[in-house]
Design an enzyme around this catalytic site. Structure first.
Site, PDB file in Angstrom:
ATOM      1  N   HIS A 234      -9.396  -6.296  16.403  1.00  0.00           N
ATOM      2  CA  HIS A 234      -9.175  -4.478  16.134  1.00  0.00           C
ATOM      3  C   HIS A 234     -11.039  -3.941  15.562  1.00  0.00           C
ATOM      4  O   HIS A 234     -10.756  -4.308  14.288  1.00  0.00           O
ATOM      5  CB  HIS A 234      -7.734  -4.489  15.040  1.00  0.00           C
ATOM      6  CG  HIS A 234      -7.940  -2.608  14.574  1.00  0.00           C
ATOM      7  ND1 HIS A 234      -7.788  -1.913  15.249  1.00  0.00           N
ATOM      8  CD2 HIS A 234      -7.790  -2.176  13.703  1.00  0.00           C
ATOM      9  CE1 HIS A 234      -7.499  -0.294  14.698  1.00  0.00           C
ATOM     10  NE2 HIS A 234      -8.014  -0.629  13.056  1.00  0.00           N
TER      11      HIS A 234
ATOM     12  N   ALA B 179       1.168   3.933  -1.640  1.00  0.00           N
ATOM     13  CA  ALA B 179       1.025   4.502  -2.551  1.00  0.00           C
ATOM     14  C   ALA B 179      -0.234   5.345  -2.124  1.00  0.00           C
ATOM     15  O   ALA B 179      -0.731   6.251  -2.007  1.00  0.00           O
ATOM     16  CB  ALA B 179       0.737   5.131  -3.604  1.00  0.00           C
TER      17      ALA B 179
ATOM     18  N   ASP C  67      -5.313   1.684  18.834  1.00  0.00           N
ATOM     19  CA  ASP C  67      -6.796   1.942  19.540  1.00  0.00           C
ATOM     20  C   ASP C  67      -5.766   2.075  21.063  1.00  0.00           C
ATOM     21  O   ASP C  67      -6.694   2.933  22.237  1.00  0.00           O
ATOM     22  CB  ASP C  67      -7.495   0.628  20.112  1.00  0.00           C
ATOM     23  CG  ASP C  67      -7.655  -0.020  17.934  1.00  0.00           C
ATOM     24  OD1 ASP C  67      -8.956   0.808  17.647  1.00  0.00           O
ATOM     25  OD2 ASP C  67      -7.326  -0.938  17.809  1.00  0.00           O
TER      26      ASP C  67
ATOM     27  N   GLY D 125       1.232  -0.754  -0.131  1.00  0.00           N
ATOM     28  CA  GLY D 125      -0.363  -0.091   0.153  1.00  0.00           C
ATOM     29  C   GLY D 125       1.009   1.420   0.092  1.00  0.00           C
ATOM     30  O   GLY D 125       0.759   1.976   0.566  1.00  0.00           O
TER      31      GLY D 125
ATOM     32  N   ASN E  27      -7.220  -3.330   7.597  1.00  0.00           N
ATOM     33  CA  ASN E  27      -8.507  -3.954   7.956  1.00  0.00           C
ATOM     34  C   ASN E  27      -9.118  -4.928   6.900  1.00  0.00           C
ATOM     35  O   ASN E  27      -9.157  -4.390   5.887  1.00  0.00           O
ATOM     36  CB  ASN E  27      -9.028  -2.818   8.755  1.00  0.00           C
ATOM     37  CG  ASN E  27      -8.449  -2.292   9.783  1.00  0.00           C
ATOM     38  OD1 ASN E  27      -7.987  -2.997  10.801  1.00  0.00           O
ATOM     39  ND2 ASN E  27      -9.195  -0.411   9.851  1.00  0.00           N
TER      40      ASN E  27
ATOM     41  N   GLN F 113      -0.028 -13.064  -0.188  1.00  0.00           N
ATOM     42  CA  GLN F 113       1.138 -12.205   0.388  1.00  0.00           C
ATOM     43  C   GLN F 113       2.085 -12.946   1.041  1.00  0.00           C
ATOM     44  O   GLN F 113       3.228 -12.772   1.813  1.00  0.00           O
ATOM     45  CB  GLN F 113       0.543 -10.665   0.823  1.00  0.00           C
ATOM     46  CG  GLN F 113      -0.108 -10.114  -0.054  1.00  0.00           C
ATOM     47  CD  GLN F 113      -0.257  -7.913   0.594  1.00  0.00           C
ATOM     48  OE1 GLN F 113      -0.904  -8.595   2.229  1.00  0.00           O
ATOM     49  NE2 GLN F 113      -0.662  -6.879   0.034  1.00  0.00           N
TER      50      GLN F 113
END
Length: 335
Positions: free
Chosen positions: A195, A16, A167, A14, A140, A121
């Protein structure tokens, strides 16, 4: 002759995205890994946006940090995680995105869509990252994504974490505001569970200047009826207020987590992250669950034992455990 720096390899998916934009400079500035560590950074993105990473790399170069090593942009997860010491899995499919004409809103849909991503991944990480690699899942639904990735990696010497530090930081800030103290006064902030809006920020075991935060605040109605929703729904409140998700604070929490894992935990404190359960506190084995953690002087991350939980805490931990078990069932074919 100038002493050469030790080098480490850090992969970030992620690359970018908005979280990464706040995160990346702090990874290569010396703040996170120390002034004597050169960081080789691999930025991983989907093929459609990987070209945008060249601009990010230009900015990182222009920061002029001495600790900046090789900077690589790739859409190949195998290239990105090969020989990685740390992998920060920031990228995931967010709630609200439109895929094939359908707006993805339900958590169950997110679980399945992200499941395929984290399977691939995880498999690459297990095979190609270093044997002692540490993997932090930020995207998430983080706990379940971590569970899928860990099972796909199938590498017992690597250690997986799901981020709950955001959190914990939110929870500390709310306690400090209520008690009219500095945030630094709040210690031992534990985030139990998933989470998600079911996670349990524990005000009874948190301390303010060494005394139970619940005792200092002395308002059980506020703690149980207002404080918990404030923390649990803080992410939504940020989105409502700024029209975008909490990227800067999420990046900060990722940095906090890495630093907590690589540095010994101060005596009398803990840090919060989700790790695979060994059955502690009655949490079913195998779940990626938020626990109170400490890093030993030898560099080992351990679940802190002996925390006392009142009936209220036990009831809240059961709720988040039940939710996570249902999520595990939803992705059973992937684990």
């Amino acid at each position: 002759m100038e002493k050469s720096m030790k080098e480490i390899n850090v992969a970030v998916t992620g690359g970018a995205g908005q979280i990464a934009y706040s995160l990346l400079p702090r990874l290569v500035s010396g703040e996170t890994f120390g002034p004597d560590i050169k960081v080789n950074l691999r930025l991983i993105e989907i093929p459609q946006v990987v070209d945008k990473l060249q601009g990010t790399i230009m900015e990182l170069i222009d920061c002029g940090f001495d600790q900046t090593g090789e900077l690589t942009a790739t859409s190949d997860i195998s290239e990105g995680v090969k020989d990685a010491d740390w992998v920060l899995l920031v990228g995931s499919i967010p709630r609200g995105i439109v895929i094939d004409g359908k707006k993805i809103e339900e958590r169950s849909d997110l679980l399945k869509i992200n499941g395929g991503i984290f399977t691939d991944q995880g498999s690459a990480i297990g095979e190609l990252a270093k044997s002692e690699a540490k993997i932090l899942v930020v995207g998430n639904p983080a706990n379940t994504n971590a569970l899928i990735g860990m099972h796909s990696a199938n590498n017992s010497t690597q250690q997986w974490f799901a981020m709950t530090a955001l959190d914990a930081n939110r929870a500390k800030a709310q306690l400090a505001e209520k008690a009219a103290v500095e945030i630094s006064s709040v210690k031992n902030m534990i985030i139990w569970g998933n989470h998600s809006p079911t996670m349990y920020p524990d005000p009874y075991n948190a301390t303010i200047d060494g005394t139970s935060a619940a005792e200092v605040i002395n308002d059980s109605k506020w703690l149980e009826e207002e404080y918990l929703p404030l923390v649990q729904q803080r992410g939504k409140a940020v989105i409502d207020a700024r029209g975008a998700s909490s990227a800067a604070s999420a990046a900060n929490a990722a940095i906090d987590t890495v630093k907590s894992v690589i540095n010994p935990t101060p005596e009398g404190d803990c840090f919060s992250a989700a790790v695979v359960s060994d059955g502690s506190y009655g949490v079913p084995k195998g779940l990626i669950f938020g626990f109170p953690l400490k890093t030993t002087k030898e560099g080992k991350v351990e679940i802190i034992q002996g925390i006392k939980l009142n009936e209220f805490a036990q009831s809240k931990i059961k709720v988040t455990t039940d939710e996570f078990e249902s999520e595990r069932e939803a992705v059973a074919d992937l684990i």
